[in-house]
Scaffold this active site. Structure first.
Site, PDB file in Angstrom:
ATOM      1  N   LYS A  57      69.483  47.138  49.353  1.00 60.18           N
ATOM      2  CA  LYS A  57      70.172  47.994  48.388  1.00 60.18           C
ATOM      3  C   LYS A  57      69.269  49.142  47.896  1.00 60.18           C
ATOM      4  O   LYS A  57      68.050  49.106  48.054  1.00 60.18           O
ATOM      5  CB  LYS A  57      70.648  47.151  47.194  1.00 60.18           C
ATOM      6  CG  LYS A  57      71.654  46.072  47.589  1.00 60.18           C
ATOM      7  CD  LYS A  57      72.939  46.689  48.110  1.00 60.18           C
ATOM      8  CE  LYS A  57      74.025  45.686  48.426  1.00 60.18           C
ATOM      9  NZ  LYS A  57      73.861  44.987  49.708  1.00 60.18           N
TER      10      LYS A  57
HETATM   11  N1  T4K Z   1      79.230  42.521  47.359  1.00 64.20           N
HETATM   12  C1  T4K Z   1      79.018  43.491  48.274  1.00 64.20           C
HETATM   13  C2  T4K Z   1      79.997  44.608  48.375  1.00 64.20           C
HETATM   14  C3  T4K Z   1      77.881  43.449  49.083  1.00 64.20           C
HETATM   15  O1  T4K Z   1      77.671  44.414  50.010  1.00 64.20           O
HETATM   16  C4  T4K Z   1      76.977  42.377  48.937  1.00 64.20           C
HETATM   17  C5  T4K Z   1      75.821  42.286  49.780  1.00 64.20           C
HETATM   18  C6  T4K Z   1      77.234  41.403  47.948  1.00 64.20           C
HETATM   19  C7  T4K Z   1      78.385  41.513  47.179  1.00 64.20           C
HETATM   20  C8  T4K Z   1      76.324  40.244  47.703  1.00 64.20           C
HETATM   21  O2  T4K Z   1      75.087  40.629  47.139  1.00 64.20           O
HETATM   22  P1  T4K Z   1      73.778  39.714  47.427  1.00 64.20           P
HETATM   23  O3  T4K Z   1      74.156  38.306  47.112  1.00 64.20           O
HETATM   24  O4  T4K Z   1      73.368  39.906  48.856  1.00 64.20           O
HETATM   25  O5  T4K Z   1      72.780  40.257  46.425  1.00 64.20           O
HETATM   26  C9  T4K Z   1      73.302  42.652  54.167  1.00 64.20           C
HETATM   27  C10 T4K Z   1      72.800  41.990  52.917  1.00 64.20           C
HETATM   28  O6  T4K Z   1      72.256  40.699  53.136  1.00 64.20           O
HETATM   29  C11 T4K Z   1      73.798  41.916  51.826  1.00 64.20           C
HETATM   30  O7  T4K Z   1      73.063  41.812  50.622  1.00 64.20           O
HETATM   31  C12 T4K Z   1      74.656  43.168  51.755  1.00 64.20           C
HETATM   32  N2  T4K Z   1      75.709  43.065  50.779  1.00 64.20           N
HETATM   33  C13 T4K Z   1      75.281  43.450  53.089  1.00 64.20           C
HETATM   34  C14 T4K Z   1      76.137  44.694  53.092  1.00 64.20           C
HETATM   35  O8  T4K Z   1      74.231  43.662  54.022  1.00 64.20           O
HETATM   36  P2  T4K Z   1      73.237  41.861  56.632  1.00 64.20           P
HETATM   37  O9  T4K Z   1      73.519  40.548  57.233  1.00 64.20           O
HETATM   38  O10 T4K Z   1      73.842  43.058  57.233  1.00 64.20           O
HETATM   39  O11 T4K Z   1      71.652  42.093  56.450  1.00 64.20           O
HETATM   40  P3  T4K Z   1      70.525  42.195  57.522  1.00 64.20           P
HETATM   41  O12 T4K Z   1      69.550  41.109  57.289  1.00 64.20           O
HETATM   42  O13 T4K Z   1      71.086  42.353  58.879  1.00 64.20           O
HETATM   43  O14 T4K Z   1      69.812  43.560  57.087  1.00 64.20           O
HETATM   44  C15 T4K Z   1      70.222  44.833  57.513  1.00 64.20           C
HETATM   45  C16 T4K Z   1      68.983  45.619  57.948  1.00 64.20           C
HETATM   46  O15 T4K Z   1      68.151  45.854  56.829  1.00 64.20           O
HETATM   47  C17 T4K Z   1      68.111  44.885  58.948  1.00 64.20           C
HETATM   48  O16 T4K Z   1      68.537  45.193  60.227  1.00 64.20           O
HETATM   49  C18 T4K Z   1      66.731  45.424  58.667  1.00 64.20           C
HETATM   50  C19 T4K Z   1      66.778  45.796  57.199  1.00 64.20           C
HETATM   51  N3  T4K Z   1      66.096  44.810  56.374  1.00 64.20           N
HETATM   52  C20 T4K Z   1      66.789  43.723  55.894  1.00 64.20           C
HETATM   53  C21 T4K Z   1      66.153  42.787  55.114  1.00 64.20           C
HETATM   54  C22 T4K Z   1      66.915  41.589  54.606  1.00 64.20           C
HETATM   55  C23 T4K Z   1      64.751  44.966  56.071  1.00 64.20           C
HETATM   56  O17 T4K Z   1      64.130  45.962  56.521  1.00 64.20           O
HETATM   57  N4  T4K Z   1      64.140  44.067  55.277  1.00 64.20           N
HETATM   58  C24 T4K Z   1      64.785  42.961  54.796  1.00 64.20           C
HETATM   59  O18 T4K Z   1      64.189  42.153  54.065  1.00 64.20           O
HETATM   60  O19 T4K Z   1      73.699  41.713  55.109  1.00 64.20           O
END
Ligand code: T4K
Length: 383
Positions: free
Chosen positions: A197
């Site tokens: 975020k």
């Molecule tokens: N409501 C909405 C509308 C939301 O979009 C979200 C979360 C929530 C509620 C819930 O909030 P939280 O409980 O998560 O606080 C990601 C996130 O995990 C998620 O928080 C987010 N929305 C959603 C839109 O995206 P993924 O599965 O796409 O994440 P991931 O791990 O594939 O990360 C995307 C890219 O970010 C990675 O390819 C590389 C980069 N990255 C990611 C992480 C975790 C980093 O560089 N470092 C990191 O630590 O879900």
């Protein structure tokens, strides 16, 4: 196990790919004094000094009166629903991250999906009234990608039908409309401070509360329902933010304006380069919005030379990992698919958007050359 054995630190494999996002992190040396304070005080959690300071600092930064920190955005949503004692049916959008609707299921509430507006990709207020039944108690819209919902239209409907409004504002950190912070609207708004975020505390979240009494109830709910040592008023949960996350948040807040400014620059560069590309549509904010540029979604229309998925693959072949947020729709996941409101006939705009949207990389460390390269591939529409 030998307690004296040295810990082997495993370095991550080098990865040159460009991802949809990358967390903006304050310099490590600036974080050390915060860590030293925690090591001195031994206060690790349970509303310690950093937790309280971050709540105050965020209220001031966001221009809101009351805010309760959370361990993550999902628990903030789950608790917001409990705080307002929401039951029955809640009207929401299928076009979001799955946590939006999951927060309803965790509370035994039935989600009722309503279609989105084709211009904003937010819940379409014109379609809400037809979905209201005697069981409806609330509306849960999402400020998708940080673009504000039609908050006035939603308020009017909620007032007319005596419904609560809980905004999923996970993407809307710092977003302003002509009437101030978008987070002031509705009965409650829930934010996410996840690593992906605009403002991150590693993991984290918050609820924006309208008054001190509501915040107090929320503070109890996020701490097992405890009011004092011997009094538990509700089956609360453990959703507290730790001191280490709160301390990091305080430091991150000092750098967030600079991070958003860099995002705005990238947003403007993409818009400039993609403006005249046939078949590519960029989402626009209403005139008065102060955006946070949390995401850069494009819609790949039918007059573009290839499909959205083909463009997604083309970018991947160049080591650019764009994301199809939000495909599949929440309503297409198995635990929602059987609901009458989940049918694609009921959700034509969302169904279409889920097949067209691609979120391009946007984060402060992205260089001008990288943005030009990504936009160049999209503009050419071929390898
Ligand atoms: N409501 C909405 C509308 C939301 O979009 C979200 C979360 C929530 C509620 C819930 O909030 P939280 O409980 O998560 O606080 C990601 C996130 O995990 C998620 O928080 C987010 N929305 C959603 C839109 O995206 P993924 O599965 O796409 O994440 P991931 O791990 O594939 O990360 C995307 C890219 O970010 C990675 O390819 C590389 C980069 N990255 C990611 C992480 C975790 C980093 O560089 N470092 C990191 O630590 O879900």
């Amino acid at each position: 196990m030998n307690a004296a054995a040295p810990v082997r630190v495993i370095s991550p494999e080098p990865d040159d790919r460009i991802f949809v996002t990358q967390p903006h992190m304050a310099p490590l040396d600036e974080f050390i004094p915060y860590l030293e304070k925690i090591w001195e005080s031994k206060v690790l959690t349970n509303r310690g000094p950093f937790h309280r300071q971050l709540e105050d600092a965020l209220c001031e930064y966001l221009g809101v009166e009351h805010l309760a920190l959370f361990a993550n955005g999902t628990l903030a949503l789950v608790t917001a629903l409990q705080a307002l004692r929401i039951t029955g049916e809640v009207i929401t959008t299928p076009y979001s991250f799955v946590a939006t609707a999951h927060s309803l299921l965790w509370n035994g509430i039935k989600p009722v999906f309503v279609d989105i507006d084709p211009d904003t990709l937010n819940l379409d207020p014109h379609k809400i009234e037809a979905a209201i039944t005697p069981q409806t108690t609330a509306i849960m819209p999402v400020h998708c990608y940080g673009h504000p919902c039609d908050v006035e239209a939603i308020r009017r409907i909620a007032d007319n039908y005596n419904l609560k409004v809980i905004y999923d504002a996970a993407h809307a950190f710092g977003v302003q409309t002509d009437s101030g912070s978008v987070l002031q609207h509705g009965d409650l708004s829930a934010l996410s401070f996840h690593a992906t975020k605009v403002f991150n505390t590693f993991e984290g979240g918050a609820i924006i509360c309208p008054d001190a009494k509501t915040k107090q109830r929320i503070d109890h709910l996020k701490n097992f329902g405890y009011v004092d040592e011997v009094t538990v008023v509700a089956p609360g949960i453990n959703a507290k933010m730790s001191e280490i996350n709160a301390a990091f948040g305080l430091l991150q807040l000092k750098h967030v304006d600079e991070a958003i400014a860099k995002r705005k620059r990238i947003d403007a560069m993409y818009r400039g380069q993609l403006r005249d590309v046939k078949g590519i549509r960029c989402l626009e904010d209403a005139g008065e919005t102060v955006a946070n540029c949390a995401y850069f979604p494009i819609l790949v229309e039918s007059d573009y030379p290839m499909s959205r998925d083909a463009l997604f693959e083309l970018l991947r072949s160049h080591d650019i990992v764009a994301r199809r947020y939000f495909y599949p729709l929440i309503s297409d996941f198995p635990m929602y698919r059987g609901l009458p409101s989940a049918s694609r006939d009921n959700l034509p705009v969302a169904t279409d958007a889920a097949l067209k949207v691609l979120c391009l990389p946007i984060y402060p460390a992205l260089s001008d050359e990288q943005v030009e390269r990504i936009a160049g591939i999209v503009a050419r529409g071929r390898s």
